[in-house]
Enzyme design. Structure first.
Site, mmCIF file in Angstrom:
data_model
loop_
_atom_site.group_PDB
_atom_site.id
_atom_site.type_symbol
_atom_site.label_atom_id
_atom_site.label_comp_id
_atom_site.label_asym_id
_atom_site.label_seq_id
_atom_site.Cartn_x
_atom_site.Cartn_y
_atom_site.Cartn_z
ATOM 1 N N ARG A 1 0.841 -1.193 0.000
ATOM 2 C CA ARG A 1 0.000 0.000 0.000
ATOM 3 C C ARG A 1 0.885 1.256 0.000
ATOM 4 O O ARG A 1 2.072 1.191 0.360
ATOM 5 C CB ARG A 1 -0.916 0.024 1.235
ATOM 6 C CG ARG A 1 -1.908 -1.122 1.304
ATOM 7 C CD ARG A 1 -2.896 -1.108 0.166
ATOM 8 N NE ARG A 1 -3.698 0.110 0.161
ATOM 9 C CZ ARG A 1 -4.529 0.452 -0.820
ATOM 10 N NH1 ARG A 1 -4.646 -0.322 -1.888
ATOM 11 N NH2 ARG A 1 -5.236 1.568 -0.746
ATOM 12 N N VAL B 1 1.124 3.711 2.022
ATOM 13 C CA VAL B 1 1.744 3.990 3.323
ATOM 14 C C VAL B 1 2.935 3.071 3.556
ATOM 15 O O VAL B 1 3.945 3.473 4.162
ATOM 16 C CB VAL B 1 0.704 3.858 4.461
ATOM 17 C CG1 VAL B 1 0.229 2.421 4.636
ATOM 18 C CG2 VAL B 1 1.274 4.383 5.771
ATOM 19 N N GLY C 1 -5.854 7.865 2.203
ATOM 20 C CA GLY C 1 -5.975 7.531 3.623
ATOM 21 C C GLY C 1 -4.839 6.645 4.086
ATOM 22 O O GLY C 1 -3.729 6.676 3.541
ATOM 23 N N GLU C 2 -5.125 5.850 5.146
ATOM 24 C CA GLU C 2 -4.163 4.868 5.660
ATOM 25 C C GLU C 2 -2.854 5.489 6.137
ATOM 26 O O GLU C 2 -1.830 4.823 6.191
ATOM 27 C CB GLU C 2 -3.862 3.796 4.593
ATOM 28 C CG GLU C 2 -5.082 3.087 4.078
ATOM 29 C CD GLU C 2 -4.849 2.406 2.738
ATOM 30 O OE1 GLU C 2 -3.676 2.162 2.376
ATOM 31 O OE2 GLU C 2 -5.830 2.148 2.037
ATOM 32 N N GLY C 3 -2.863 6.783 6.459
ATOM 33 C CA GLY C 3 -1.663 7.425 6.980
ATOM 34 C C GLY C 3 -0.701 7.926 5.920
ATOM 35 O O GLY C 3 0.338 8.498 6.261
#
Length: 383
Positions: free
Chosen positions: A99, A101, A322-324
């Site tokens: 991903r 991140v 998203g997801e940091g």
């Protein structure tokens, strides 16, 4: 009745040290680069100095990404471009390194921690350290039922507090906070609309994986219906999180507040973390002084929440994943601010103060001036 007293956070959370911040500002005035010429990096460096109680500010050396994960029942209504119950697959991709991140964290050398609070998958399909705080399998459909029971909401909140303590005790010096969820932006929209007193359409965005117009209308309707259930419990934040939040959202709220208690700075990622922060602000008004907004994701709910907390995003790149990931993009900026504040040299002292003649020099100058005036008078009289 809950044994958890949220009012305690108001007493436990202090603002970053104002005296230290003034010392950091004074040091910045003495540095060779003119104050203000580094833009927001000046402000960031001073904020970090106050948060870490040190001038010169200590570098950020042990940051960590913490992601709280959960599936939301509201996703069954088709409010997300991802399938309901699909957050577990996202978590596996994060752990496998696939991903955004994961890529950014690998490049920056930052460890990533995932905390499963309510994924709708078999816990045996994930590592034990990921699932050990899980409260339930999926959260309820908030337009018609509570997301959590009162006991589950308290357990999730306490889990977030425990994770914050674990990070502070392990030496983490800054956290990038994010979520891995399906349906999370809908839940965030409900919380922001309820706490800001606005209609559903004001906070309804397109989500991380953009939805079409029909899905947007379904999402707006879902937020409108959930708002009817949220408004009667606005005065009790734990009941609010149980009614229209979720286990991951309750945990992030607890994490943010306990991080402020432990004086651990947190970088907020997107709309879900912003919504949790807004709930946290309602519980303890000084808590937002310990948080930074990483970026503007373009979600209207995030903009509304950050404006209410007077937090200005550091970046605006349109990152919606998203997801940091957006939070990690801001990390080098924070680290750069700390390095500049600590390592730029100060101006030499003799360049700061204008030269002032000593008393004997001043006396000699006066005598010479008087003699010149006397000679000028005598010359005038002779003429």
């Amino acid at each position: 009745m809950s044994s958890l007293n949220l009012d305690d956070f108001t007493d436990l959370i202090e603002r970053p040290d104002g005296g230290i911040r003034r010392d950091a500002e004074a040091r910045r005035e003495r540095q060779v680069v003119p104050p203000g010429s580094l833009g927001r990096l000046d402000e960031l460096g001073e904020w970090l100095a106050a948060a870490r109680s040190a001038v010169p500010v200590r570098p950020v050396e042990r940051p960590r990404v913490v992601l709280f994960a959960g599936d939301h029942g509201i996703a069954e209504l088709g409010v997300s471009a991802r399938p309901a119950g699909g957050a577990g697959e996202l978590v596996r991709e994060v752990l496998a390194g696939g991903r955004p991140v994961s890529v950014l964290a690998r490049r920056l050398g930052v460890p990533v921690r995932v905390v499963d609070m309510a994924l709708d998958c078999d816990p045996d399909s994930l590592p034990g350290d990921v699932v050990r705080h899980r409260v339930r399998r999926g959260s309820g459909r908030i337009d018609i039922e509570d997301a959590l029971t009162a006991e589950e909401a308290e357990a999730a909140f306490r889990a977030g507090v425990a994770v914050a303590d674990e990070e502070a005790d392990s030496g983490t010096d800054l956290v990038v906070l994010g979520d891995v969820s399906v349906g999370g932006t809908t839940v965030a929209g409900v919380l922001v609309a309820a706490l800001c007193g606005v209609d559903a359409s004001v906070v309804t965005g397109r989500g991380g994986l953009a939805i079409d117009d029909l899905a947007w209308m379904r999402k707006c309707a879902a937020i409108r219906d959930a708002l009817r259930r949220a408004r009667p419990v606005l005065g009790d934040q734990l009941r609010l999180l149980a009614a229209v939040g979720g286990a991951d959202v309750a945990a992030m709220t607890g994490f943010l507040l306990q991080s402020a208690v432990r004086k651990l700075p947190v970088v907020l990622d997107g709309v879900v973390t912003a919504a949790c922060a807004l709930v946290g602000q309602r519980i303890a008004f000084r808590a937002p002084d310990w948080w930074l907004a990483a970026h503007d994701s373009g979600e209207p709910g995030q903009a509304k929440a950050l404006d209410r907390m007077a937090l200005e995003p550091l970046l605006s790149h349109g990152v919606t994943v998203g997801e940091g990931a957006g939070g990690l993009l801001a990390l080098p900026l924070v680290q750069a601010a700390a390095a500049l504040a600590a390592e730029l040299p100060e101006k030499p002292k003799d360049s700061e103060e204008p030269a002032v003649p000593d008393a004997s020099e001043a006396s000699e100058a006066e005598s010479e001036s008087e003699a010149s005036e006397s000679e000028a008078s005598e010359a005038s009289a002779k003429q």
